[in-house]
Design a protein around this motif. Structure first.
Motif, short mmCIF file in Angstrom:
data_model
loop_
_atom_site.label_atom_id
_atom_site.label_comp_id
_atom_site.label_asym_id
_atom_site.label_seq_id
_atom_site.Cartn_x
_atom_site.Cartn_y
_atom_site.Cartn_z
N ASN A 193 -7.44 -2.26 -21.17
CA ASN A 193 -7.41 -1.08 -20.29
C ASN A 193 -7.12 -1.24 -18.90
O ASN A 193 -7.35 -0.43 -17.90
N ARG A 194 -6.55 -2.36 -18.70
CA ARG A 194 -6.19 -2.92 -17.12
C ARG A 194 -5.55 -1.54 -16.50
O ARG A 194 -4.75 -0.68 -17.20
N THR A 195 -5.67 -1.76 -15.19
CA THR A 195 -5.21 -0.51 -14.29
C THR A 195 -3.56 -0.60 -14.36
O THR A 195 -2.89 0.60 -14.64
N ALA A 196 -2.74 -1.54 -14.32
CA ALA A 196 -1.42 -1.43 -14.12
C ALA A 196 -0.98 -2.75 -14.28
O ALA A 196 -1.73 -3.79 -13.98
N TYR A 197 0.31 -3.12 -14.65
CA TYR A 197 1.21 -4.43 -14.49
C TYR A 197 2.28 -4.24 -13.63
O TYR A 197 2.90 -3.17 -13.33
N VAL A 198 2.25 -5.34 -12.78
CA VAL A 198 3.25 -5.49 -11.77
C VAL A 198 4.13 -6.68 -12.02
O VAL A 198 3.75 -7.79 -12.23
N GLY A 199 5.38 -6.23 -12.43
CA GLY A 199 6.40 -7.29 -12.57
C GLY A 199 7.82 -6.75 -13.31
O GLY A 199 7.48 -5.62 -13.51
N ILE A 200 8.71 -7.47 -13.45
CA ILE A 200 9.78 -7.04 -14.06
C ILE A 200 9.53 -6.60 -15.68
O ILE A 200 8.70 -7.03 -16.21
N ASN B 231 3.53 -4.04 -4.27
CA ASN B 231 3.00 -2.98 -5.29
C ASN B 231 1.55 -3.37 -5.76
O ASN B 231 0.98 -2.27 -5.97
N ALA B 232 1.24 -4.44 -5.89
CA ALA B 232 -0.32 -5.07 -6.47
C ALA B 232 -1.26 -4.43 -5.58
O ALA B 232 -2.01 -3.81 -5.74
N ILE B 233 -1.00 -4.62 -4.07
CA ILE B 233 -1.85 -4.15 -3.37
C ILE B 233 -2.05 -2.73 -3.05
O ILE B 233 -2.85 -1.90 -3.16
N GLU B 234 -0.66 -2.04 -3.10
CA GLU B 234 -0.59 -0.54 -2.99
C GLU B 234 -1.22 0.03 -4.38
O GLU B 234 -2.19 1.22 -4.05
N ILE B 235 -1.11 -0.60 -5.43
CA ILE B 235 -1.94 0.06 -6.74
C ILE B 235 -3.51 -0.20 -6.52
O ILE B 235 -4.01 0.89 -7.04
N LEU B 236 -3.94 -1.09 -6.00
CA LEU B 236 -5.45 -1.31 -6.08
C LEU B 236 -5.86 -0.42 -5.06
O LEU B 236 -7.03 0.23 -5.18
N SER C 250 0.67 5.50 -9.29
CA SER C 250 2.10 5.08 -9.02
C SER C 250 2.57 5.49 -7.74
O SER C 250 3.69 5.56 -7.38
N LYS C 251 1.52 6.21 -6.95
CA LYS C 251 1.97 6.64 -5.63
C LYS C 251 2.59 5.68 -4.63
O LYS C 251 2.10 4.50 -4.55
N GLY C 252 3.79 5.84 -4.26
CA GLY C 252 4.36 4.73 -3.37
C GLY C 252 5.08 3.44 -4.09
O GLY C 252 5.33 2.61 -3.32
N ILE C 253 5.10 3.60 -5.34
CA ILE C 253 5.65 2.41 -6.15
C ILE C 253 6.81 2.65 -6.80
O ILE C 253 7.13 3.53 -7.28
#
Length: 338
Positions: free
Chosen positions: A156-163, A307-312, A322-325
């Motif tokens: 249930n991780r919050t998000a994935y950041v990467g290609i 993106n990682a910091i913005e998501i956190l 996803s705001k600002g991502i």
């Protein structure tokens, strides 16, 4: 000195009116431009120029990366530097941790240790039951969990950041087939970093799928895991080239590119096959320029750090994740565009 909207606009390369629209969320601005403005707001310390506008809450975010033992794992050192420059210390207290590479038990233990006192965690994920359990236990405590560079399944991780790693593998397959030309028949050496990385398996699946669909005359030979180690890569490449006939190309999914390149140079085979790898470093740039590498598939670490910091932060502020991502894109580098 007070930072103005004109300063932010200059940093972002947009007009003052565009900055104003982004700040007041009036729309009509592309997601890419919104991200550029947000990054400029922090890089210019705009928020510090007005006490009333500065967020009162300071967050402790923790970042976990493998201990570097090769040039490829220095990728994470670059990511750390990018994180440090994404936000000033008045907004986020970024804490960095290293764990032994390819040791899921150590990673799970570190996640549990950090989880007792953190506002969010971002980490390079391994596919392992203990890691998945640790992630879900932290999420149950409402801690934001972001996987970086490589995702993790069934959590249930919050998000994935990467290609998109599957797309990256398919891109490598298309480049390989096009470089070799239609109707080419022969073998392709596929070097995998580690099955512990879901991202590596996704790249492999994408590459195999594209070759199977569009270039069926090419046969893929899977090599042993390189474990992102240059010395191991050089030894395995030399052994493969001594044993295999009609090897037309090499695709390296993860680390070890330096070792493969040195093996090709030592055997004077740089002009005899197509070599595609990942990540644009100083050394891979040099190999691209001298013809050892034919193409590099890259990801923008500065973009991913932001993106990682913005998501956190979004998670802590209970905003849309996803705001600002803007999703990172697969980048292709050739000798003519680096």
């Amino acid at each position: 000195m007070k930072i103005t909207l004109d300063d932010v606009a200059k940093e972002a390369g947009v007009s003052r009116a565009t900055v104003d629209r982004v700040l007041n969320e009036r729309g009509n601005v592309s997601p890419v431009t919104v991200e550029r403005v947000h990054r400029a707001l922090y890089s210019t310390n705009y928020w510090l120029s007005d006490e009333d506008e500065f967020p009162k809450k300071k967050y402790n975010f923790d970042f976990i990366f493998p201990t570097p033992h090769s040039r490829y794992l220095d990728f994470y050192s670059r990511l750390i530097d990018a994180i440090k420059h994404s936000y000033n210390a008045h907004l986020v207290n970024a804490r960095f941790h290293r764990v032994e590479a390819f040791n899921p038990n150590a990673l799970a233990d570190k996640l549990n240790e950090i989880g007792s006192d953190t506002d969010g965690i971002a980490f390079a994920a391994y596919e392992h039951p203990k890691v998945r359990t640790a992630v879900d236990e932290l999420v149950a405590k409402e801690i934001g969990i972001v996987t970086l560079v490589s995702d993790i399944s069934s959590t249930n991780r919050t998000a994935y950041v990467g290609i998109n790693n599957r797309a990256a593998g398919r891109t490598a397959g298309l480049l390989m087939g096009r470089f070799l030309g239609p109707g080419s028949q022969g073998k392709i050496g596929l070097f995998l970093g580690s099955h512990a990385y879901l991202g590596h398996e996704e790249r492999e699946a994408g590459f195999r799928g594209l070759i199977r669909e569009q270039f069926p005359n090419l046969r893929i030979i899977e090599m042993p895991e390189l474990l992102d180690n240059d010395d191991r890569a050089q030894d395995l490449t030399s052994g493969t080239l001594a044993e295999e006939n009609n090897l037309l190309g090499i695709y390296n999914i993860g680390g070890g590119t330096e070792g493969i390149a040195q093996s090709l140079k030592n055997l004077e085979l740089t002009n005899n096959l197509v070599f595609i790898a990942h990540e644009l470093f100083d050394n891979t740039r040099a190999h691209l320029l001298d013809g050892t590498l034919d193409a590099i598939i890259n990801q923008d670490v500065s973009h991913e750090a932001f993106n990682a910091i913005e998501i956190l932060i979004n998670h802590k502020e209970k905003r849309s994740i996803s705001k600002g991502i803007v999703e990172p894109k697969v980048e292709i580098y050739l000798p003519e565009n680096i």
